[in-house]
Design an enzyme around this catalytic site. Structure first.
Site, PDB file in Angstrom:
ATOM      1  N   HIS A  84      89.978  14.907  -3.418  1.00  0.00           N
ATOM      2  CA  HIS A  84      90.187  16.293  -3.862  1.00  0.00           C
ATOM      3  C   HIS A  84      91.640  16.587  -4.223  1.00  0.00           C
ATOM      4  O   HIS A  84      92.139  17.684  -4.001  1.00  0.00           O
ATOM      5  CB  HIS A  84      89.684  17.286  -2.818  1.00  0.00           C
ATOM      6  CG  HIS A  84      88.236  17.120  -2.506  1.00  0.00           C
ATOM      7  ND1 HIS A  84      87.247  17.438  -3.404  1.00  0.00           N
ATOM      8  CD2 HIS A  84      87.614  16.636  -1.408  1.00  0.00           C
ATOM      9  CE1 HIS A  84      86.073  17.176  -2.870  1.00  0.00           C
ATOM     10  NE2 HIS A  84      86.259  16.677  -1.667  1.00  0.00           N
ATOM     11  N   HIS A 184      80.287  14.535 -12.837  1.00  0.00           N
ATOM     12  CA  HIS A 184      80.469  15.002 -11.465  1.00  0.00           C
ATOM     13  C   HIS A 184      79.490  16.127 -11.179  1.00  0.00           C
ATOM     14  O   HIS A 184      79.268  16.994 -12.003  1.00  0.00           O
ATOM     15  CB  HIS A 184      81.898  15.496 -11.255  1.00  0.00           C
ATOM     16  CG  HIS A 184      82.208  15.759  -9.828  1.00  0.00           C
ATOM     17  ND1 HIS A 184      81.985  16.981  -9.252  1.00  0.00           N
ATOM     18  CD2 HIS A 184      82.697  14.944  -8.861  1.00  0.00           C
ATOM     19  CE1 HIS A 184      82.351  16.921  -7.977  1.00  0.00           C
ATOM     20  NE2 HIS A 184      82.779  15.697  -7.715  1.00  0.00           N
TER      21      HIS A 184
END
Length: 199
Positions: A84, A184
């Site tokens: 992230h 994604h």
């Protein structure tokens, strides 16, 4: 965002009007099955995923975790590591070097995807495929990553990048640079999942 939702809705409306699935509008069916991965940061969850038929999953950014997972599931199962964008270049390099021996399938956004210099530093010294794209909002950000050959896998997030239309453009750019595309799928729900499957 909103533009992504409108784009996906327009593709759906056109498909319904023509009586065709969206994948036919995009050039036809490519495959009969789509490989997906789960999320596991413990051996127990990894084993549950494998029992359910998964052959790949991703875990949190920890050499200790991937070492335990690799010991439990072997090298037949692919393990990605997601970050992230939380690390500096130096910290990402330390993590990348620490997980190299466990042959991760990819390391996902170890640094901010906007920090091209950090990604360049990382990929120049770490031998782990680099995946980036879930937090990018336009094809031009993807273009910079691809033309500079900074990544191995581009991960457009269909709900952020601009829907199916922009995802397709990113895929064309990626193909021209010999970079794999792995759409994604964040937490946007079943509509985005279905759009990714058609894309």
């Amino acid at each position: 965002g909103v533009l992504s939702a409108i784009d996906m809705a327009l593709w759906d409306i056109k498909g319904k009007a023509l009586g065709l699935p969206v994948y036919e509008l995009l050039g036809g069916k490519f495959r009969d099955r789509v490989r997906v991965y789960g999320h596991a940061s413990t051996v127990e969850v990894a084993e549950q995923l494998i029992d359910r038929g998964f052959t790949a999953f991703k875990c949190g950014p920890s050499a200790k975790i991937i070492k335990a997972l690799r010991a439990a599931v072997g090298y037949e199962v692919e393990i990605g590591v997601h970050c992230h964008g939380q690390f500096t270049a130096a910290a990402a390099i330390r993590l990348g070097k620490a997980i190299e021996p466990y042959a991760p399938a990819f390391l996902e956004e170890p640094t901010s995807p906007d920090d091209l210099e950090a990604l360049n530093k990382f990929q120049s010294v770490v031998n782990v495929p680099l995946a980036v794209g879930e937090r990018l909002y336009h094809k031009w950000a993807c273009k910079d990553l691809l033309t500079r050959q900074l990544i191995d896998i581009i991960q457009p997030e269909i709900t952020r990048i601009g829907g199916i239309t922009e995802s397709k453009k990113v895929a064309i750019l990626a193909e021209a640079h010999q970079v794999k595309v792995a759409p994604h799928d964040g937490s946007a729900g079943p509509i985005a999942e279905m759009a990714n499957l058609h894309f």
